[in-house]
Write a protein that holds these residues in place. Sequence first.
Motif, PDB file in Angstrom:
ATOM      1  N   ASP A 101       0.858  -1.171   0.000  1.00 36.36           N
ATOM      2  CA  ASP A 101       0.000   0.000   0.000  1.00 36.36           C
ATOM      3  C   ASP A 101       0.902   1.232   0.000  1.00 36.36           C
ATOM      4  N   SER A 103       0.546   4.222   0.817  1.00 36.35           N
ATOM      5  CA  SER A 103       0.473   5.114   1.980  1.00 36.35           C
ATOM      6  C   SER A 103       1.207   4.536   3.195  1.00 36.35           C
ATOM      7  N   SER A 104       1.459   3.228   3.189  1.00 35.58           N
ATOM      8  CA  SER A 104       2.128   2.633   4.341  1.00 35.58           C
ATOM      9  C   SER A 104       3.604   2.331   4.100  1.00 35.58           C
ATOM     10  N   ARG A 113       8.959  11.870   2.329  1.00 32.81           N
ATOM     11  CA  ARG A 113       8.001  11.142   1.503  1.00 32.81           C
ATOM     12  C   ARG A 113       7.376   9.971   2.254  1.00 32.81           C
ATOM     13  N   SER A 114       7.884   9.632   3.421  1.00 39.37           N
ATOM     14  CA  SER A 114       7.391   8.441   4.106  1.00 39.37           C
ATOM     15  C   SER A 114       6.207   8.736   5.014  1.00 39.37           C
ATOM     16  N   GLY A 115       5.901   9.932   5.202  1.00 41.86           N
ATOM     17  CA  GLY A 115       4.801  10.252   6.091  1.00 41.86           C
ATOM     18  C   GLY A 115       5.200  11.421   6.960  1.00 41.86           C
TER      19      GLY A 115
END
Length: 139
Positions: A101, A103-104, A113-115
């Motif tokens: 996914d 987003s995860s 970019r990872s969150g």
Amino acid sequence: MANRDLQTNESIKSLKSKVRSERNGNVRDRIRAIVMAVKGLKDREIGDKLGYSIHWVRKWIGRYKKAGIDGLQDGLRTGQPMLLTDEQIFVLYDEILAGPDPSSVLSLSNPRRSGPDQTAFWRRGFIKWNSFTDEKNET
């Protein structure tokens, strides 16, 4: 062991034709060993000519005596039983094809970019979780 009482219903000529038609190289060598045994060669001579041990030669001659030409075929090798059911394998296959996914996924190259809060960095074989906060918002 030249006097081995090796009875065969097949002629040497028919055994040689089976050697030529057999696709499995291991089985071909086993049939060759039987041909040489029928001709009266000793076990050591057969092993030396084919590059196998005396034990190997005696094993396959014994199997030929018990089961004939069919005794020279490879037996069924079951291996370790499957740990997953067929349904679980299909689910796993679908998961792999779908990919992660987006987003995860944690990016190792760009922490932004990872969150917004966390990213994983590999350091000395361990995952270290580092928190990235905007210092301007804390003050």
